[in-house]
Write a protein that holds these residues in place. Structure first.
Motif, PDB file in Angstrom:
ATOM      1  N   PRO A   1       0.804  -1.227   0.000  1.00 39.44           N
ATOM      2  CA  PRO A   1       0.000   0.000   0.000  1.00 39.44           C
ATOM      3  C   PRO A   1       0.839   1.280   0.000  1.00 39.44           C
ATOM      4  CG  PRO A   1      -0.478  -1.374   1.940  1.00 39.44           C
ATOM      5  CD  PRO A   1       0.566  -2.080   1.152  1.00 39.44           C
ATOM      6  N   ASN A   2       2.115   1.180   0.422  1.00 39.55           N
ATOM      7  CA  ASN A   2       2.929   2.403   0.462  1.00 39.55           C
ATOM      8  C   ASN A   2       3.646   2.693  -0.844  1.00 39.55           C
ATOM      9  OD1 ASN A   2       2.197   2.813   3.106  1.00 39.55           O
ATOM     10  ND2 ASN A   2       3.840   1.470   3.843  1.00 39.55           N
ATOM     11  N   ASN A   3       3.641   1.712  -1.742  1.00 40.71           N
ATOM     12  CA  ASN A   3       4.341   1.932  -3.019  1.00 40.71           C
ATOM     13  C   ASN A   3       3.546   2.849  -3.924  1.00 40.71           C
ATOM     14  OD1 ASN A   3       6.203   0.109  -2.193  1.00 40.71           O
ATOM     15  ND2 ASN A   3       6.245  -0.984  -4.150  1.00 40.71           N
ATOM     16  N   LYS A   4       4.290   3.542  -4.762  1.00 40.38           N
ATOM     17  CA  LYS A   4       3.620   4.325  -5.806  1.00 40.38           C
ATOM     18  C   LYS A   4       3.162   3.334  -6.869  1.00 40.38           C
ATOM     19  CE  LYS A   4       5.056   8.757  -5.046  1.00 40.38           C
ATOM     20  NZ  LYS A   4       4.306   9.970  -5.134  1.00 40.38           N
ATOM     21  N   CYS A   5       2.116   3.667  -7.540  1.00 43.86           N
ATOM     22  CA  CYS A   5       1.637   2.788  -8.590  1.00 43.86           C
ATOM     23  C   CYS A   5       1.116   3.665  -9.710  1.00 43.86           C
ATOM     24  CB  CYS A   5       0.513   1.932  -8.028  1.00 43.86           C
ATOM     25  SG  CYS A   5       0.633   0.237  -8.521  1.00 43.86           S
ATOM     26  N   LEU A   6       1.084   3.145 -10.903  1.00 43.76           N
ATOM     27  CA  LEU A   6       0.532   3.942 -11.995  1.00 43.76           C
ATOM     28  C   LEU A   6      -0.937   4.233 -11.708  1.00 43.76           C
ATOM     29  CD1 LEU A   6       1.771   2.393 -15.325  1.00 43.76           C
ATOM     30  CD2 LEU A   6       2.489   4.501 -14.220  1.00 43.76           C
ATOM     31  N   HIS A   7      -1.330   5.475 -11.947  1.00 43.11           N
ATOM     32  CA  HIS A   7      -2.747   5.802 -11.783  1.00 43.11           C
ATOM     33  C   HIS A   7      -3.255   6.386 -13.098  1.00 43.11           C
ATOM     34  CE1 HIS A   7      -6.445   7.417 -10.242  1.00 43.11           C
ATOM     35  NE2 HIS A   7      -6.121   8.557 -10.816  1.00 43.11           N
ATOM     36  N   PHE A   8      -4.253   5.750 -13.668  1.00 48.33           N
ATOM     37  CA  PHE A   8      -4.788   6.239 -14.946  1.00 48.33           C
ATOM     38  C   PHE A   8      -6.062   7.050 -14.724  1.00 48.33           C
ATOM     39  CE2 PHE A   8      -2.000   2.897 -16.358  1.00 48.33           C
ATOM     40  CZ  PHE A   8      -1.399   3.481 -17.457  1.00 48.33           C
ATOM     41  N   HIS A   9      -6.199   8.109 -15.499  1.00 50.59           N
ATOM     42  CA  HIS A   9      -7.405   8.950 -15.403  1.00 50.59           C
ATOM     43  C   HIS A   9      -8.535   8.343 -16.228  1.00 50.59           C
ATOM     44  CE1 HIS A   9      -5.744  12.318 -13.123  1.00 50.59           C
ATOM     45  NE2 HIS A   9      -4.629  11.740 -13.517  1.00 50.59           N
ATOM     46  N   HIS A  10      -9.750   8.782 -15.893  1.00 51.27           N
ATOM     47  CA  HIS A  10     -10.940   8.226 -16.552  1.00 51.27           C
ATOM     48  C   HIS A  10     -11.686   9.302 -17.337  1.00 51.27           C
ATOM     49  CE1 HIS A  10      -9.976   5.134 -13.650  1.00 51.27           C
ATOM     50  NE2 HIS A  10     -10.661   4.302 -14.417  1.00 51.27           N
ATOM     51  N   THR A  11     -12.320   8.889 -18.395  1.00 47.48           N
ATOM     52  CA  THR A  11     -13.155   9.806 -19.175  1.00 47.48           C
ATOM     53  C   THR A  11     -14.550   9.833 -18.530  1.00 47.48           C
ATOM     54  OG1 THR A  11     -13.897   8.024 -20.603  1.00 47.48           O
ATOM     55  CG2 THR A  11     -11.923   9.224 -21.309  1.00 47.48           C
ATOM     56  N   SER A  12     -15.441  10.665 -19.093  1.00 48.76           N
ATOM     57  CA  SER A  12     -16.756  10.810 -18.443  1.00 48.76           C
ATOM     58  C   SER A  12     -17.561   9.503 -18.452  1.00 48.76           C
ATOM     59  CB  SER A  12     -17.564  11.931 -19.107  1.00 48.76           C
ATOM     60  OG  SER A  12     -17.627  11.653 -20.478  1.00 48.76           O
TER      61      SER A  12
ATOM     62  N   SER B   1     -14.182   5.147 -18.595  1.00 46.27           N
ATOM     63  CA  SER B   1     -13.109   4.309 -19.174  1.00 46.27           C
ATOM     64  C   SER B   1     -11.746   4.897 -18.829  1.00 46.27           C
ATOM     65  CB  SER B   1     -13.173   4.295 -20.703  1.00 46.27           C
ATOM     66  OG  SER B   1     -14.463   4.119 -21.136  1.00 46.27           O
ATOM     67  N   ASN B   2     -10.755   4.035 -18.719  1.00 41.16           N
ATOM     68  CA  ASN B   2      -9.393   4.542 -18.463  1.00 41.16           C
ATOM     69  C   ASN B   2      -8.620   4.718 -19.779  1.00 41.16           C
ATOM     70  OD1 ASN B   2      -9.041   1.865 -19.011  1.00 41.16           O
ATOM     71  ND2 ASN B   2      -8.037   1.347 -17.066  1.00 41.16           N
ATOM     72  N   PHE B   3      -9.365   4.899 -20.859  1.00 41.47           N
ATOM     73  CA  PHE B   3      -8.753   5.165 -22.174  1.00 41.47           C
ATOM     74  C   PHE B   3      -9.748   5.960 -23.009  1.00 41.47           C
ATOM     75  CE2 PHE B   3     -11.055   1.182 -22.332  1.00 41.47           C
ATOM     76  CZ  PHE B   3     -11.890   1.375 -23.421  1.00 41.47           C
ATOM     77  N   LEU B   4      -9.227   6.524 -24.091  1.00 43.71           N
ATOM     78  CA  LEU B   4     -10.086   7.228 -25.046  1.00 43.71           C
ATOM     79  C   LEU B   4      -9.805   6.636 -26.417  1.00 43.71           C
ATOM     80  CD1 LEU B   4     -11.845   9.801 -25.827  1.00 43.71           C
ATOM     81  CD2 LEU B   4      -9.649  10.961 -26.195  1.00 43.71           C
ATOM     82  N   PHE B   5     -10.822   6.085 -27.041  1.00 42.35           N
ATOM     83  CA  PHE B   5     -10.671   5.539 -28.394  1.00 42.35           C
ATOM     84  C   PHE B   5     -11.349   6.535 -29.323  1.00 42.35           C
ATOM     85  CE2 PHE B   5     -10.024   0.811 -29.638  1.00 42.35           C
ATOM     86  CZ  PHE B   5      -9.087   1.187 -30.580  1.00 42.35           C
ATOM     87  N   THR B   6     -10.591   7.278 -30.091  1.00 43.95           N
ATOM     88  CA  THR B   6     -11.197   8.347 -30.888  1.00 43.95           C
ATOM     89  C   THR B   6     -11.844   7.783 -32.159  1.00 43.95           C
ATOM     90  OG1 THR B   6      -9.265   8.786 -32.245  1.00 43.95           O
ATOM     91  CG2 THR B   6      -9.385   9.939 -30.126  1.00 43.95           C
ATOM     92  N   GLU B   7     -12.632   8.652 -32.821  1.00 36.82           N
ATOM     93  CA  GLU B   7     -13.293   8.192 -34.053  1.00 36.82           C
ATOM     94  C   GLU B   7     -12.286   7.822 -35.130  1.00 36.82           C
ATOM     95  OE1 GLU B   7     -16.170  11.195 -35.010  1.00 36.82           O
ATOM     96  OE2 GLU B   7     -17.390  10.582 -33.273  1.00 36.82           O
ATOM     97  N   GLU B   8     -11.101   8.485 -35.090  1.00 41.21           N
ATOM     98  CA  GLU B   8     -10.076   8.147 -36.105  1.00 41.21           C
ATOM     99  C   GLU B   8      -9.308   6.887 -35.719  1.00 41.21           C
ATOM    100  OE1 GLU B   8      -8.839  11.839 -34.670  1.00 41.21           O
ATOM    101  OE2 GLU B   8     -10.998  11.683 -34.991  1.00 41.21           O
ATOM    102  N   GLY B   9      -9.722   6.232 -34.622  1.00 42.27           N
ATOM    103  CA  GLY B   9      -9.072   4.977 -34.242  1.00 42.27           C
ATOM    104  C   GLY B   9      -7.813   5.165 -33.408  1.00 42.27           C
TER     105      GLY B   9
END
Ligand code: GN1
Ligand code: MG
Length: 365
Positions: A81-92, A95-103
């Motif tokens: 619990p004390n380690n740093k870990c990657l933290h990903f942001h979320h869209t509205s 999702s923790n990713f954004l897949f755009t219309e252009e792929g």
């Protein structure tokens, strides 16, 4: 793409991830060979982020990578619990990713105040890197590998990769084979050696583990003050694999006396002091789980991955440079020659490399 287009694209990505404050500036981080990565700075409040466009030519199902990363980081976070870990942001839409219309596939994570190395001539730094990857392996030793998606099947199945390579040599689609005959001969002469690890695994002599699979030292973030590892990043290729793949990939990158794409091959060799540093860190951290049979394969892992990666770079060269990002004509060939030269040097040093593993294991077990 010019800077203005990149700027507009990054601003839109930041909006999609609902980042706070005003967009200030961005810089391209150039050392990855697959994804496109930017450090993006916001003001009011001051904060920086890592924006990454995932290469969908390499990762066909990027959503599955994000699922893997979520599971793995959650597991590590619970155990440390004390380690740093990657933290990903979320869209509205959560999702923790954004897949755009252009792929295009984007993700955004927090930027740590940390230190990274592209290489180091200090064995103590390698020891800390070894510790980071050894602890990573240990943390995941009780993780259920069946939960993970195989995002690039047979990633370090050297035997299978060799088959694919020689089929491409036969096709010679870009007419580049004649020019690289010596390199192909070297790979052909080492085919058996490079397949040995895969065979040991297939015969059940060494266990599959959940491994990182891309253990370059620049994938470890270090604490600026203490020099200790803070986090292991770039979890795209976390999949079942062998402990010696992680050990070997790290060594072939960080214990090379030259850069991965050094043109002057007289500078390329394996530094045994750096190797020892990494081995000490890795083996002492992962000692509770490593079997004797695995320890026997550590040095072989380094030789195998150096040959495998040399072959992968050469394969990309003869098939039109589509996989790895290249910065100039012939870059993949330069990289391939460097890895194969390193492999030849390792081969001469195998006895010493094995002895270092034994000495280290004897001290810590
Ligand atoms: C690629 O882009 P990067 O540095 O994360 C590659 C690794 C190679 C490495 C060589 C998915 O990693 O396997 O070892 O280049 N990643 C993938 O520098 O193929
Ligand atoms: Mg990577």
């Amino acid at each position: 793409m010019n800077d203005a287009n990149v700027l507009n694209e990054l601003i839109e990505v930041g909006k999609a991830f609902r980042l706070e404050g005003e967009f200030d500036s961005f810089t391209l981080i150039t050392h990855g060979n697959i994804n496109t990565t930017y450090r993006v700075v916001y003001k009011k409040p001051d904060k920086s982020y890592i924006f990454q466009k995932v290469n969908t030519y390499v990762f066909h199902e990027p959503k599955l990578i994000m699922q893997n990363i979520d599971l793995v980081t959650e597991h590590i976070r619970k155990k440390n619990p004390n380690n740093k870990c990657l933290h990903f942001h979320h869209t509205s839409d959560g999702s923790n990713f954004l897949f755009t219309e252009e792929g295009k596939f984007w993700r955004v994570s927090n930027d740590f105040d940390s230190l990274t190395y592209q290489g180091s001539s200090d064995p103590a730094v390698l020891r800390q890197a070894g510790r980071a990857f050894g602890e990573f392996q240990l943390s995941l030793s009780d993780f259920d590998a069946s939960l993970l998606h195989d995002t690039i099947p047979n990633f370090h199945n050297t035997k299978k990769r060799l088959e694919g390579f020689f089929a491409n040599v036969e096709k010679d689609e870009y007419g580049r084979v004649a020019e690289v005959k010596d390199e192909i001969d070297f790979i052909r002469a080492h085919r058996e050696t490079a397949s040995h690890l895969t065979e040991l695994f297939e015969s059940g002599k060494i266990p599959a583990r959940v491994t990182h699979n891309d253990t370059k030292i620049n994938n470890v973030l270090f604490n600026k003050e203490t020099g200790e590892p803070l986090a292991v990043i770039d979890l795209d290729t976390v999949m079942p694999g062998l402990a010696s793949h992680d050990f070997g990939d790290a060594v072939r990158f960080a214990a090379n006396t030259a850069a991965e794409d050094e043109k002057d091959l007289s500078k390329v060799s394996l530094d045994l002091d750096l190797y020892r540093g990494f081995a000490e860190g890795f083996i002492s951290a992962a000692a509770p789980i490593l079997t004797d049979a695995e320890l026997e394969t550590m040095a072989l892992g380094a030789l195998t991955i150096a040959i495998e990666l040399g072959m992968r770079f050469l394969d990309d060269y003869i098939t039109g440079d589509k996989y790895f990002t290249t910065h100039y004509e012939g870059h993949n060939l330069v990289r391939a020659r460097c890895q194969l030269t390193l492999a030849a040097d390792m081969e001469k040093k195998m006895d010493q490399m094995n002895a270092i593993v034994h000495e280290t294991a004897a001290k810590v077990r």
